[in-house]
Scaffold this active site. Structure first.
Site, mmCIF file in Angstrom:
data_model
loop_
_atom_site.group_PDB
_atom_site.id
_atom_site.type_symbol
_atom_site.label_atom_id
_atom_site.label_comp_id
_atom_site.label_asym_id
_atom_site.label_seq_id
_atom_site.Cartn_x
_atom_site.Cartn_y
_atom_site.Cartn_z
ATOM 1 N N GLY A 8 0.582 -1.058 0.287
ATOM 2 C CA GLY A 8 0.100 0.043 -0.079
ATOM 3 C C GLY A 8 0.717 1.203 0.062
ATOM 4 O O GLY A 8 1.742 0.999 -0.008
ATOM 5 N N ASN A 9 0.251 2.444 -0.141
ATOM 6 C CA ASN A 9 0.876 3.328 -0.191
ATOM 7 C C ASN A 9 1.756 4.173 1.188
ATOM 8 O O ASN A 9 2.595 4.863 0.857
ATOM 9 C CB ASN A 9 -0.018 4.374 -0.512
ATOM 10 C CG ASN A 9 -0.614 4.682 -1.818
ATOM 11 O OD1 ASN A 9 0.342 5.025 -3.141
ATOM 12 N ND2 ASN A 9 -2.004 4.766 -2.133
ATOM 13 N N ASN A 11 1.660 1.207 4.194
ATOM 14 C CA ASN A 11 2.232 0.120 5.249
ATOM 15 C C ASN A 11 1.838 -0.731 3.432
ATOM 16 O O ASN A 11 1.768 -1.193 3.011
ATOM 17 C CB ASN A 11 0.639 0.455 5.695
ATOM 18 C CG ASN A 11 1.218 1.187 7.342
ATOM 19 O OD1 ASN A 11 2.582 1.329 8.228
ATOM 20 N ND2 ASN A 11 0.203 1.824 7.385
ATOM 21 N N ILE A 12 3.701 -2.011 4.231
ATOM 22 C CA ILE A 12 3.072 -2.982 3.421
ATOM 23 C C ILE A 12 2.978 -3.684 4.216
ATOM 24 O O ILE A 12 3.676 -4.829 5.316
ATOM 25 C CB ILE A 12 5.001 -3.045 2.620
ATOM 26 C CG1 ILE A 12 5.047 -2.011 1.592
ATOM 27 C CG2 ILE A 12 4.585 -4.585 2.031
ATOM 28 C CD1 ILE A 12 6.399 -2.385 1.448
ATOM 29 N N VAL A 13 1.481 -4.953 4.170
ATOM 30 C CA VAL A 13 0.939 -6.119 5.384
ATOM 31 C C VAL A 13 1.899 -7.063 4.579
ATOM 32 O O VAL A 13 1.375 -7.522 3.368
ATOM 33 C CB VAL A 13 -0.492 -5.617 5.234
ATOM 34 C CG1 VAL A 13 -0.841 -7.085 6.258
ATOM 35 C CG2 VAL A 13 -0.281 -4.660 5.910
ATOM 36 N N GLY A 107 -8.338 -0.588 -8.545
ATOM 37 C CA GLY A 107 -7.191 -0.821 -7.495
ATOM 38 C C GLY A 107 -7.174 -2.224 -6.860
ATOM 39 O O GLY A 107 -8.471 -2.923 -6.713
ATOM 40 N N ASP A 109 -6.532 -3.707 -4.769
ATOM 41 C CA ASP A 109 -6.405 -4.521 -3.616
ATOM 42 C C ASP A 109 -7.893 -4.195 -3.042
ATOM 43 O O ASP A 109 -8.770 -4.861 -1.874
ATOM 44 C CB ASP A 109 -5.678 -3.204 -2.732
ATOM 45 C CG ASP A 109 -5.925 -2.114 -2.995
ATOM 46 O OD1 ASP A 109 -6.647 -1.783 -3.918
ATOM 47 O OD2 ASP A 109 -5.678 -0.234 -1.943
ATOM 48 N N ARG A 110 -8.448 -3.363 -3.523
ATOM 49 C CA ARG A 110 -10.408 -3.214 -3.697
ATOM 50 C C ARG A 110 -11.032 -4.166 -3.631
ATOM 51 O O ARG A 110 -11.926 -5.390 -3.671
ATOM 52 C CB ARG A 110 -10.708 -1.995 -4.646
ATOM 53 C CG ARG A 110 -10.395 -0.851 -3.807
ATOM 54 C CD ARG A 110 -10.407 0.632 -4.564
ATOM 55 N NE ARG A 110 -11.770 0.825 -4.389
ATOM 56 C CZ ARG A 110 -12.367 1.709 -4.650
ATOM 57 N NH1 ARG A 110 -11.855 2.390 -5.761
ATOM 58 N NH2 ARG A 110 -13.814 1.961 -4.228
ATOM 59 N N THR A 132 -4.316 4.978 3.276
ATOM 60 C CA THR A 132 -4.071 6.365 3.171
ATOM 61 C C THR A 132 -5.247 6.617 2.568
ATOM 62 O O THR A 132 -5.421 7.877 2.499
ATOM 63 C CB THR A 132 -2.799 5.660 1.706
ATOM 64 O OG1 THR A 132 -2.150 5.628 2.522
ATOM 65 C CG2 THR A 132 -2.252 7.088 1.877
#
Length: 261
Positions: A8-9, A11-13, A107, A109-110, A132
């Site tokens: 992500g913008n 954080n990286i999970v 996106g 992620d969505r 974000t």
């Protein structure tokens, strides 16, 4: 074991699955200046702390909204784990029909969140991701991605208020005791925090009406727990929603590899 990476913008999970079981997960700050080797140094130090050996990781999948880091993590997987990750993008089977004007704009992620939420909670539903950006995604009873809404994230709003005004201080966007702030800091906190509660309730109400009137709302992301405590419109919170979605999508595409490997 499956390595799942959500870039992500902010954080990286990262998570490691053994079958359906999420054995470990971490959150790392996103830094465009870090190299694949630097991220590997962080990850290879975190993994042994959970009792997992790096050699046990033999599969990988990721989604990304940061193209530069997508390449870095693809390289990390190949160099340090000897595997090519499956990247969630156009052409990858997700089980979701994206019913927007231009599906390629949505996106990854969505879509991943929609897969996980529908699998866990059924439909129709609204998925709110407090990242974000704060995103609202509408998913039909069949699991189709219908569209959604995008608003600035809470931290972005707080930062913008500080950078675009001459006298207002930078504050942490936490819940104040009262909505009527008695000093500048609590007034800002009230405006941001309760303003976002109002936004969540307003958008969920409008989407619910457009979707037929009976919708379950699921939240994920950094502020999901705090927001869910303040409003009844959020019925479930799942901090690992994206990782779970990545695992489900990997199972649908088992055997495929990243075409750029």
């Amino acid at each position: 074991m499956l390595l799942a990476i959500d870039i992500g913008n902010s954080n990286i999970v990262i998570g490691i699955f053994q079958g359906d079981d999420l054995k470990a997960d971490w959150r790392i700050a996103t830094d465009l200046h870090r190299t694949a080797d630097e991220y590997a140094a962080i990850l290879m130090n975190l993994i042994p702390m959970t009792g997992i050996e790096g050699s046990m990781v033999d599969e990988a999948i990721m989604c990304s909204v940061v193209p530069h880091l997508e390449l870095a993590f693809s390289g990390l997987c190949r160099r340090y784990f000897g595997i090519s990750p499956l990247v969630v993008e156009a052409g990858v089977k997700t089980g979701v029909r994206v019913l927007t004007d231009n599906p390629r704009e949505v996106g990854a992620d969505r879509v991943v969140n929609s897969v996980a939420a529908h699998n866990l909670y059924g439909g129709p539903l609204i998925v709110i991701d407090f990242g974000t950006a704060t995103t609202f995604d509408a998913v039909s009873v069949e699991g189709d991605y219908m569209g959604g809404a995008i608003a600035p994230g809470i931290n972005i709003a707080a930062e913008a208020l500080f950078t675009r005004t001459a006298k207002l201080p930078q504050v942490e966007p936490v819940r104040p005791k009262n909505s009527i702030g008695r000093n500048t800091i609590t007034a800002i906190q009230s405006g941001i925090f309760f303003g976002y509660i109002g936004m969540v309730e307003g958008i969920v109400a409008r989407m619910t009406q457009e979707m037929g009137g009976t919708v379950r709302t699921v939240a994920t992301g950094g502020y999901a727990d705090i927001m869910a405590q303040e409003t009844p419109v959020i019925q479930a919170v799942n901090p690992n929603l994206t990782l779970i979605g990545l695992r489900l999508i990997y199972d649908m595409n088992r055997g495929q590899t990243d075409a750029r490997a």
